[in-house]
Design an enzyme around this catalytic site. Structure first.
Site, PDB file in Angstrom:
ATOM      1  N   HIS A  46       4.369  -9.145   8.040  1.00  0.00           N
ATOM      2  CA  HIS A  46       4.014  -7.750   7.772  1.00  0.00           C
ATOM      3  C   HIS A  46       2.665  -7.382   8.393  1.00  0.00           C
ATOM      4  O   HIS A  46       2.108  -6.337   8.078  1.00  0.00           O
ATOM      5  CB  HIS A  46       3.980  -7.495   6.261  1.00  0.00           C
ATOM      6  CG  HIS A  46       5.289  -7.729   5.578  1.00  0.00           C
ATOM      7  ND1 HIS A  46       6.207  -6.717   5.333  1.00  0.00           N
ATOM      8  CD2 HIS A  46       5.856  -8.863   5.110  1.00  0.00           C
ATOM      9  CE1 HIS A  46       7.262  -7.233   4.728  1.00  0.00           C
ATOM     10  NE2 HIS A  46       7.083  -8.529   4.588  1.00  0.00           N
ATOM     11  N   HIS A  50       4.860  -3.085  11.973  1.00  0.00           N
ATOM     12  CA  HIS A  50       6.011  -3.928  11.666  1.00  0.00           C
ATOM     13  C   HIS A  50       7.140  -3.143  11.009  1.00  0.00           C
ATOM     14  O   HIS A  50       6.958  -2.032  10.521  1.00  0.00           O
ATOM     15  CB  HIS A  50       5.601  -5.079  10.738  1.00  0.00           C
ATOM     16  CG  HIS A  50       5.156  -4.610   9.381  1.00  0.00           C
ATOM     17  ND1 HIS A  50       3.884  -4.158   9.139  1.00  0.00           N
ATOM     18  CD2 HIS A  50       5.829  -4.501   8.209  1.00  0.00           C
ATOM     19  CE1 HIS A  50       3.784  -3.793   7.875  1.00  0.00           C
ATOM     20  NE2 HIS A  50       4.958  -3.989   7.282  1.00  0.00           N
ATOM     21  N   ASP A  52       9.963  -3.182   8.014  1.00  0.00           N
ATOM     22  CA  ASP A  52      10.447  -3.737   6.750  1.00  0.00           C
ATOM     23  C   ASP A  52      11.953  -3.519   6.694  1.00  0.00           C
ATOM     24  O   ASP A  52      12.422  -2.374   6.714  1.00  0.00           O
ATOM     25  CB  ASP A  52       9.846  -3.005   5.543  1.00  0.00           C
ATOM     26  CG  ASP A  52       8.413  -3.417   5.247  1.00  0.00           C
ATOM     27  OD1 ASP A  52       7.921  -4.367   5.875  1.00  0.00           O
ATOM     28  OD2 ASP A  52       7.805  -2.776   4.375  1.00  0.00           O
ATOM     29  N   HIS A  56      13.349  -6.809   2.073  1.00  0.00           N
ATOM     30  CA  HIS A  56      11.965  -6.905   1.597  1.00  0.00           C
ATOM     31  C   HIS A  56      11.863  -6.614   0.095  1.00  0.00           C
ATOM     32  O   HIS A  56      11.104  -7.269  -0.621  1.00  0.00           O
ATOM     33  CB  HIS A  56      11.083  -5.949   2.407  1.00  0.00           C
ATOM     34  CG  HIS A  56       9.625  -6.018   2.080  1.00  0.00           C
ATOM     35  ND1 HIS A  56       8.983  -7.182   1.699  1.00  0.00           N
ATOM     36  CD2 HIS A  56       8.665  -5.046   2.086  1.00  0.00           C
ATOM     37  CE1 HIS A  56       7.700  -6.926   1.493  1.00  0.00           C
ATOM     38  NE2 HIS A  56       7.487  -5.657   1.705  1.00  0.00           N
ATOM     39  N   HIS A 144       9.948   1.558  -2.313  1.00  0.00           N
ATOM     40  CA  HIS A 144      10.507   0.590  -1.366  1.00  0.00           C
ATOM     41  C   HIS A 144      11.948   0.226  -1.746  1.00  0.00           C
ATOM     42  O   HIS A 144      12.828   0.161  -0.889  1.00  0.00           O
ATOM     43  CB  HIS A 144       9.671  -0.699  -1.356  1.00  0.00           C
ATOM     44  CG  HIS A 144       8.537  -0.692  -0.380  1.00  0.00           C
ATOM     45  ND1 HIS A 144       7.237  -0.518  -0.753  1.00  0.00           N
ATOM     46  CD2 HIS A 144       8.515  -0.852   0.970  1.00  0.00           C
ATOM     47  CE1 HIS A 144       6.454  -0.580   0.308  1.00  0.00           C
ATOM     48  NE2 HIS A 144       7.204  -0.777   1.376  1.00  0.00           N
ATOM     49  N   GLU A 156       5.832   0.510   9.286  1.00  0.00           N
ATOM     50  CA  GLU A 156       4.497   0.685   8.713  1.00  0.00           C
ATOM     51  C   GLU A 156       3.394   0.331   9.697  1.00  0.00           C
ATOM     52  O   GLU A 156       3.599  -0.395  10.651  1.00  0.00           O
ATOM     53  CB  GLU A 156       4.357  -0.184   7.454  1.00  0.00           C
ATOM     54  CG  GLU A 156       5.277   0.276   6.334  1.00  0.00           C
ATOM     55  CD  GLU A 156       5.281  -0.637   5.126  1.00  0.00           C
ATOM     56  OE1 GLU A 156       5.459  -0.122   4.008  1.00  0.00           O
ATOM     57  OE2 GLU A 156       5.136  -1.877   5.289  1.00  0.00           O
TER      58      GLU A 156
END
Length: 197
Positions: A46, A50, A52, A56, A144, A156
């Protein structure tokens, strides 16, 4: 065509609080008399800019290498907005957005749980931010997890400082790390120059 690199440097970008620091080790160095340079990197997946994957925050979610590649390439909308976005905010913004949405908020834009619910019910396949997380620190899990259950990818730690609001083509393919919940990527925006077709 104008190409915008919207990635942060993986080696120099501060890591998310509590994550392991990124470290580079010179295994071989021409400066030290070796015949070639060879480096090893120790890092959290992360770190820096990156992707996700749903895995995750959802145990049944897809890992990064199982995501459809067309998720990471296509039309996107960049929007400047700061603060914690609510479901009402998302309902107001989404009619003007493509299936990939990037929030430019100087690292201060986050999704509330209600915003994530609205996104999960939309046609959005990827949501990105220039913050180090898509969710506020006091409520990391619920936004999330809502996105993960909907199969929405999170991008992100973007660098959107030199990018105006508008529509672009996004290319943000993650490194192929089999079975993992995230991977670094090189995020690029393609912009058609005005007057050219």
């Amino acid at each position: 065509m104008i190409i915008h690199d919207i990635s942060r440097d993986t080696l120099t970008t501060p890591v998310y609080e509590g994550d392991p620091e990124t470290e580079v080790t010179a295994v071989r160095s021409m400066e030290n008399g070796d015949e070639y340079n060879l480096s090893a990197v120790s890092m959290c997946v992360h770190a820096g800019t990156h992707i996700d994957a749903p895995l995750h925050f959802w145990e049944e979610g897809s890992p990064v290498d199982d995501m459809r590649l067309n998720t990471f390439y296509g039309k996107c909308t960049v929007i400047s907005v700061e603060g914690i976005l609510t479901g009402n905010d998302m309902e107001r913004l989404l009619p003007y957005c493509k299936r990939r949405v990037l929030f430019h908020g100087n690292g201060k834009t986050f999704l509330s749980h209600s915003a994530a619910i609205v996104l999960a019910e939309s046609k959005v396949v990827l949501v990105g931010t220039d913050a180090d997380s898509i969710a506020p620190a006091y409520d990391e899990v619920k936004p999330h997890r809502e996105l993960a259950r909907a199969g929405i990818v999170v991008l992100e730690n973007l660098d959107l400082d030199a990018v105006d609001d508008g529509e672009y083509d996004l290319c943000a393919f993650p490194v192929k790390l089999g079975g993992l919940e995230a991977a670094p990527c090189r995020a690029i925006l393609f912009q058609m120059e005005k007057g050219l077709n």
